[in-house]
Scaffold this motif. Structure first.
Motif, mmCIF file in Angstrom:
data_model
loop_
_atom_site.group_PDB
_atom_site.id
_atom_site.type_symbol
_atom_site.label_atom_id
_atom_site.label_comp_id
_atom_site.label_asym_id
_atom_site.label_seq_id
_atom_site.Cartn_x
_atom_site.Cartn_y
_atom_site.Cartn_z
ATOM 1 N N THR A 29 1.081 -1.159 -0.072
ATOM 2 C CA THR A 29 -0.180 0.023 0.023
ATOM 3 C C THR A 29 0.870 1.298 0.065
ATOM 4 N N LYS A 30 0.553 2.404 -0.637
ATOM 5 C CA LYS A 30 1.327 3.283 -0.867
ATOM 6 C C LYS A 30 0.631 4.502 0.085
ATOM 7 N N GLU A 31 1.541 4.796 0.826
ATOM 8 C CA GLU A 31 1.088 6.176 1.626
ATOM 9 C C GLU A 31 1.180 7.474 0.659
ATOM 10 N N LYS A 32 0.045 8.097 0.822
ATOM 11 C CA LYS A 32 0.047 9.405 0.069
ATOM 12 C C LYS A 32 0.780 10.622 1.090
ATOM 13 N N GLU A 33 1.831 11.343 0.117
ATOM 14 C CA GLU A 33 2.119 12.298 0.825
ATOM 15 C C GLU A 33 1.220 13.416 0.859
ATOM 16 N N PRO A 34 1.502 14.161 2.047
ATOM 17 C CA PRO A 34 0.564 15.230 2.570
ATOM 18 C C PRO A 34 0.568 16.411 1.556
ATOM 19 N N ARG A 35 -0.564 16.944 1.499
ATOM 20 C CA ARG A 35 -0.594 18.014 0.446
ATOM 21 C C ARG A 35 -0.299 19.417 1.142
ATOM 22 N N LEU A 36 0.668 19.962 0.337
ATOM 23 C CA LEU A 36 1.123 21.088 0.819
ATOM 24 C C LEU A 36 0.172 22.270 0.786
#
Length: 507
Positions: A29-36
Motif C-alpha cells: 500500500t502506498k502512503e500518500k504524501e501530505p498535500r502542501l
C-alpha cells in the motif's frame, strides 16, 4: 450427504489437522504524501493568491545525473565562493555576489588552491588594468599593516594617488636631487658591530647575493655584436672579491663601508695585487684581459645615459610608515626603453634590500608596472625579477610582500629570447611564481597564448576575448585552478584617482 458448495476446501481441511498454508502477500500500500496546498477546486480557486493553475499537470522534464555531469550541461553553476575578506573589488558575474580579493588570506586558507600571494595582471591597453591595480592597492590600505610601494613608476600613473594620500612621490631623473644607490646595504647593516659571527655571515651572504644578481642584470643588459655581455662564474667571483674588499668584509671590519658601482669599476680598472691574487690571475695584465668586457659594461653604467642617477650614495629618505611610496621614472622616458629597464632593475633591487628586515605583520603591495621593459634586457635581468618574486618576505600566515606585476600580454615574457632559450624558459616559469592572475580583455590570438601557457580552457578564453572586452575593469581572475568572472566597480572619486589619462577640466 453433503450439499455442493458447503464443504471444506483444502485450506480448511489442513487446518483441521493443524497445518497452515502460507498466504500470498498482496500488493504494498502506498502512503500518500501530505498535500502542501489545499483548495476547494481541483486547480485552486480562480482568484489571486489561491493557487490556481492553468493545467493540473504542466509538462516538466526531469533528469537524473551526477554532479560532474551537471557541470557539463549547465556550465554556469556557481561553485563555492571565496571568503568575504580583503578588498571588495566588485561583482562576481558567475555567482552574482560580491568579490573580495585577499591574496595573503587565500594562502592561509587550505580550502583555496593558492600557495603564494604574488599577482600577474595582463590585458591590452585601455581595458582597465591600472584601475583594478590601483583600486586593489587603495582598498587594502583600509586594513591594518597593508601599505603600497611602487619601486619605479615609468609613466607617473601613481602620482595622483600618492598626493591624495598625503605623500609626495620621489622623482628620479637627470638634474634632480634624488639618488638611489643600488648597492645599498639597507637595514641589514644596522647594528653590524654587535652581531654574532654567524648572523653577520648570514647577512653578508644575503647582501652579496642580491648585489651579484643585480650586477648580472646590469652587465647582461649591455651588448657586444648583438650578444649580451657574459656574467658567468668568473665575473661573479671577480665582482664578489672586489665588493668584499671595498666594504671591508674581507678584512673582518666590524663596520662595513658603503660602496657604489663607480667604486666597483675603479677597483677592477686599477686592481690591487691582493685582488689579482684572490681572483687567481697570474699577473695584473692577465686580470685586465680577462675582465675587459666586464669593466667596459660597468663603465657604460657609470658614464652612460644614466650617469649620476645610480652611481652615488642614496639621498632619498623613505617613510615606510606612510600608506604609499612611489619612485617616479617618467623623466627617463626620453632615454629609451633600455634605460628605463635598467633603472627599473636598479630600483627594484634597491627596494628589495630596503625590505629585508620588514616586520612579519608589515605587508607591502609592491607594484611592478611596465615589467616588460625589464624583461627586454636579457636573461640576467629576468633572473633579478625572478629573485624578487621568489624572495617575497613571509610565508603563509607570516605576512610578506605581495608582488603585483603589470604587463600587456604573455609574449612580454616570451620575447626575451629565442623559443626554448634559457631566457624564455625562465620568463615563462615566472607565471608559476604567481598563483593569482588577473586576465583582462585580449584579442583572440593573445588569448590563445594565455590558454596555451595557463591551460585556461575554452570558457575562460571566450570570456577574455568577449565579455571582458565589452567594458573596462572586467577580467577573469585565475586563483589557483579556480576561475572567477569579476567586474571591478569604481567609486567616482576612485575613477579620478585611477584614470591614466589627463582628467578634463569641468567648464
Amino acid at each position: 450427504m453433503i450439499r455442493r458448495g458447503t464443504g471444506r476446501d483444502v485450506t480448511g481441511l489442513l487446518q483441521d489437522f493443524g497445518h497452515e498454508l502460507p498466504t500470498k502477500p498482496g500488493p504494498p500500500t502506498k502512503e500518500k504524501e501530505p498535500r502542501l496546498f489545499r483548495s476547494a477546486l481541483g486547480r485552486g480557486n480562480p482568484r489571486r493568491g489561491a493557487g490556481w493553475a492553468a493545467s493540473m499537470k504542466p509538462p516538466v522534464a526531469s533528469y537524473r545525473m551526477t554532479s560532474d555531469q551537471a557541470a557539463v550541461v549547465w556550465p554556469w553553476l556557481a561553485g563555492p565562493g571565496l571568503p568575504p575578506t580583503g578588498a571588495l573589488m566588485g561583482m562576481d558575474a558567475q555567482s552574482g555576489g560580491k568579490f573580495y580579493a585577499d591574496p595573503v588570506g587565500w594562502v592561509r586558507d587550505d580550502n583555496i588552491p593558492v600557495t603564494n600571494h604574488n599577482i600577474f595582471s595582463m590585458g591590452k591597453p585601455g581595458v582597465g588594468k591600472s584601475g583594478t591595480t590601483k583600486a586593489f592597492a587603495l582598498r587594502m590600505l583600509c586594513f591594518r599593516h597593508y601599505k603600497t610601494f611602487v619601486p619605479g613608476d615609468p609613466k607617473d600613473e601613481y602620482e595622483r594617488l600618492c598626493r591624495f594620500l598625503g605623500v609626495e612621490p620621489i622623482a628620479i631623473g637627470p638634474g634632480l636631487a634624488a639618488r638611489i644607490n643600488p648597492l645599498d646595504f639597507g637595514p641589514l647593516i644596522n647594528g653590524w658591530e654587535d652581531l654574532p659571527r654567524a648572523e653577520a655571515h648570514k647577512r653578508a651572504q644575503v647582501v652579496f647575493g642580491r648585489w651579484l644578481t643585480l650586477l648580472g642584470g646590469l652587465v647582461g643588459s649591455q651588448r657586444v655584436g648583438g650578444a649580451p655581455v657574459p656574467f658567468g662564474p668568473n665575473e661573479q667571483a671577480v665582482c664578489q672579491a672586489a665588493l668584499e674588499d671595498l666594504t671591508g668584509w674581507s678584512e673582518g671590519a666590524t663596520q662595513l663601508r658603503v660602496t657604489t658601482i663607480p667604486h666597483l669599476w675603479a677597483a677592477l680598472d686599477e686592481p690591487s695585487p691582493a685582488l689579482v691574487n684572490t681572483c687567481r690571475y697570474a699577473t695584473q695584465q692577465e686580470f685586465m684581459d680577462g675582465t675587459r668586457l666586464l669593466r667596459n659594461a660597468l663603465l657604460q653604467l657609470v658614464k652612460g645615459r644614466l650617469s649620476g642617477l645610480f652611481d652615488t650614495e642614496t639621498t632619498v629618505e623613505i617613510d615606510w610608515n606612510a600608506p604609499i611610496q612611489s619612485l617616479s621614472l617618467s623623466r627617463l622616458d626620453a632615454l629609451g626603453d633600455e634605460a628605463v629597464g635598467i633603472a627599473l632593475t636598479c630600483v627594484n633591487s634597491w627596494g628589495r634590500g630596503m625590505r629585508e628586515l620588514a616586520a612579519r605583520e608589515d605587508v607591502r603591495i609592491v607594484i611592478r608596472d611596465e615589467a616588460w621593459r625589464q624583461f627586454r634586457l636579457g636573461v640576467d635581468a629576468i633572473k633579478s625579477f625572478d629573485a624578487d618574486l621568489r624572495f617575497s618576505r613571509g610565508k603563509g600566515d607570516e605576512g610578506g610582500d605581495i608582488q603585483f606585476a603589470v604587463m600587456h600580454k604573455p609574449s612580454d615574457l616570451l620575447s626575451v629570447g629565442d623559443q626554448g632559450s634559457q631566457a624564455a624558459m625562465i620568463a615563462k616559469d615566472l607565471l608559476e611564481l604567481a598563483d593569482v592572475k588577473i586576465l583582462h580583455g585580449q584579442k583572440p590570438s593573445v588569448a590563445g597564448e594565455l590558454d596555451e601557457m595557463l591551460g585556461l580552457g575554452p570558457v575562460a578564453k571566450d570570456l577574455i576575448t568577449g565579455w571582458a572586452m565589452q567594458d573596462k575593469g572586467r577580467a577573469v581572475w585565475s586563483i589557483g585552478d579556480r576561475i572567477h568572472q569579476v567586474s571591478t566597480l569604481l567609486h567616482p572619486i576612485e575613477r579620478q584617482l585611477t584614470w591614466t589619462q589627463p582628467v578634463a577640466e569641468a567648464g
